[in-house]
Design an enzyme around this catalytic site. Structure first.
Site, PDB file in Angstrom:
ATOM      1  N   ASN A   9       0.869  -1.183   0.000  1.00  0.00           N
ATOM      2  CA  ASN A   9       0.000   0.000   0.000  1.00  0.00           C
ATOM      3  C   ASN A   9       0.903   1.229   0.000  1.00  0.00           C
ATOM      4  O   ASN A   9       1.494   1.572   1.017  1.00  0.00           O
ATOM      5  CB  ASN A   9      -0.881  -0.052   1.264  1.00  0.00           C
ATOM      6  N   TRP A  10       1.004   1.862  -1.158  1.00  0.00           N
ATOM      7  CA  TRP A  10       1.919   3.010  -1.286  1.00  0.00           C
ATOM      8  C   TRP A  10       1.373   4.274  -0.624  1.00  0.00           C
ATOM      9  O   TRP A  10       2.081   5.264  -0.517  1.00  0.00           O
ATOM     10  CB  TRP A  10       2.196   3.313  -2.762  1.00  0.00           C
ATOM     11  N   LYS A  11       0.103   4.237  -0.263  1.00  0.00           N
ATOM     12  CA  LYS A  11      -0.549   5.428   0.316  1.00  0.00           C
ATOM     13  C   LYS A  11      -0.359   6.632  -0.622  1.00  0.00           C
ATOM     14  O   LYS A  11      -0.274   6.440  -1.831  1.00  0.00           O
ATOM     15  CB  LYS A  11      -0.027   5.687   1.733  1.00  0.00           C
ATOM     16  N   HIS A  94      -9.490   1.067   4.956  1.00  0.00           N
ATOM     17  CA  HIS A  94      -8.212   1.269   5.645  1.00  0.00           C
ATOM     18  C   HIS A  94      -8.434   2.236   6.816  1.00  0.00           C
ATOM     19  O   HIS A  94      -9.242   3.154   6.714  1.00  0.00           O
ATOM     20  CB  HIS A  94      -7.187   1.838   4.660  1.00  0.00           C
ATOM     21  N   GLU A  96      -6.831   4.690   7.843  1.00  0.00           N
ATOM     22  CA  GLU A  96      -6.655   6.110   7.521  1.00  0.00           C
ATOM     23  C   GLU A  96      -7.894   6.664   6.828  1.00  0.00           C
ATOM     24  O   GLU A  96      -8.259   7.824   6.998  1.00  0.00           O
ATOM     25  CB  GLU A  96      -5.388   6.295   6.662  1.00  0.00           C
ATOM     26  N   GLU A 166      -5.286  -4.919  10.796  1.00  0.00           N
ATOM     27  CA  GLU A 166      -4.303  -3.861  10.990  1.00  0.00           C
ATOM     28  C   GLU A 166      -4.604  -3.102  12.274  1.00  0.00           C
ATOM     29  O   GLU A 166      -5.417  -2.167  12.262  1.00  0.00           O
ATOM     30  CB  GLU A 166      -4.350  -2.881   9.808  1.00  0.00           C
ATOM     31  N   GLY A 172       2.348   2.433  10.695  1.00  0.00           N
ATOM     32  CA  GLY A 172       3.265   3.558  10.507  1.00  0.00           C
ATOM     33  C   GLY A 172       3.978   4.003  11.776  1.00  0.00           C
ATOM     34  O   GLY A 172       4.591   5.064  11.809  1.00  0.00           O
ATOM     35  N   SER A 213       3.451  -1.904  10.360  1.00  0.00           N
ATOM     36  CA  SER A 213       4.901  -1.911  10.580  1.00  0.00           C
ATOM     37  C   SER A 213       5.570  -3.238  10.263  1.00  0.00           C
ATOM     38  O   SER A 213       6.490  -3.669  10.967  1.00  0.00           O
ATOM     39  CB  SER A 213       5.224  -1.464  12.019  1.00  0.00           C
ATOM     40  N   GLY A 234       2.835  -1.131   4.272  1.00  0.00           N
ATOM     41  CA  GLY A 234       2.828   0.291   3.921  1.00  0.00           C
ATOM     42  C   GLY A 234       4.223   0.790   3.630  1.00  0.00           C
ATOM     43  O   GLY A 234       4.784   0.558   2.553  1.00  0.00           O
ATOM     44  N   GLY A 235       4.836   1.448   4.601  1.00  0.00           N
ATOM     45  CA  GLY A 235       6.146   2.083   4.432  1.00  0.00           C
ATOM     46  C   GLY A 235       7.192   1.216   3.746  1.00  0.00           C
ATOM     47  O   GLY A 235       7.895   1.676   2.834  1.00  0.00           O
TER      48      GLY A 235
HETATM   49  P1  PGA Z   1       2.818   0.431   7.592  1.00  0.00           P
HETATM   50  O1  PGA Z   1       1.329   0.586   6.993  1.00  0.00           O
HETATM   51  O2  PGA Z   1       3.357  -0.870   7.063  1.00  0.00           O
HETATM   52  O3  PGA Z   1       3.554   1.614   7.117  1.00  0.00           O
HETATM   53  O4  PGA Z   1       2.652   0.376   9.088  1.00  0.00           O
HETATM   54  C1  PGA Z   1       0.491  -0.508   6.802  1.00  0.00           C
HETATM   55  C2  PGA Z   1      -0.787  -0.061   6.149  1.00  0.00           C
HETATM   56  O5  PGA Z   1      -1.274   1.016   6.484  1.00  0.00           O
HETATM   57  O6  PGA Z   1      -1.347  -0.746   5.299  1.00  0.00           O
END
Ligand code: PGA
Length: 252
Positions: A9-11, A94, A96, A166, A172, A213, A234-235
């Protein structure tokens, strides 16, 4: 056995040029890891460029959100058939999106139905906040998200759904859940809830990813657990070598 699925997930990261550069580094290493379902989820603006690069690679493409309506006066939104032209996956609900953009279990449910109708693989996110975790409410929150978010789905097609657990406190933050804790939520909360809705056999076929994470260093701790069938990353998905190591660790 359930085939692992790892999605990046590149956000809200990467211009089209940057997306091309990242995919050019990921393409051949990821193409070799055929035992894992691999998916990239760039921002909408890069989908077209990335989709042409992934053509014939066996690597899937997904979006991070979509609207449930077919078309019409919904400024700024993207419809399921527009997604389907380029992608086969969609991340839904998600944290967010829930926190910053007002998504609820009700909108998650509408999006889930739209995704299934358009033959997209939905990756539906659930998870508790830090406050809920610390007050021992994880099961209650996750059960509610599943029961409302997955309402009225035909059990016959339920195995097409991917669930991403999650915990919000792990996203994050660099503070991942332990493999054991995540496996407990997957195996003792999420899978029984899916079984209640769709029957045991279908529940066993549904993949449950862990997200929050995930790194190359902790990936195998998750993938070695009985009820963890992949990761939503994500990251670390923005770093080609790190993401490749995570996907490699998911080979069963
Ligand atoms: P993260 O994000 O790996 O940066 O914690 C995961 C996600 O939001 O899908």
């Amino acid at each position: 056995m359930r085939k692992s699925i790892v999605a990046g997930n590149w956000k809200m990261n990467k211009t089209v040029a940057e997306a091309r550069e990242l995919v050019s580094k990921l393409l051949s290493p990821l193409m070799e890891i055929i035992d894992v379902e691999r998916v990239l989820c760039p921002p909408f603006t890069s989908l077209f460029a990335v989709s042409s690069m992934l053509d014939g690679s066996g690597i899937g493409l997904g979006v991070q959100n979509m609207h449930w309506e077919e078309k019409g006066a919904f400024t700024g939104e993207i419809a399921p058939n527009m997604v389907k032209e380029l992608c086969n996956y969609v991340i839904i609900g998600h944290s967010e999106r829930r926190t910053y953009f007002g998504e609820t279990n009700v909108t998650v449910n509408k999006k889930l139905h739209a995704a299934l109708k358009h033959d997209l693989t939905p990756i539906v996110c659930v998870g508790e906040t830090l406050d809920e975790y610390e007050s021992g409410r994880t099961s209650e929150v996750v059960l509610r998200q599943i029961n409302l978010g997955f309402a009225d789905v035909d059990p016959a097609i339920a195995s097409r759904i991917v669930v991403a657990y999650e915990p919000v406190w792990a996203i994050g933050t660099g503070k991942a859940s332990s493999g054991e804790n995540a496996n407990q939520v997957h195996g003792q909360v999420i899978r029984p809830a899916l079984s209640g809705l769709f029957g045991e056999e279908n529940a066993q076929a549904i993949r449950i990813q862990y997200g929050g994470s995930v790194t190359a260093a902790n990936a195998s701790e998750f993938f070695s657990q009985s009820d963890i069938d992949g990761a939503l990353v994500g990251g670390a998905s923005l770093k080609p070598e790190e993401f490749t190591s995570i996907v490699k660790a998911a080979v069963k």
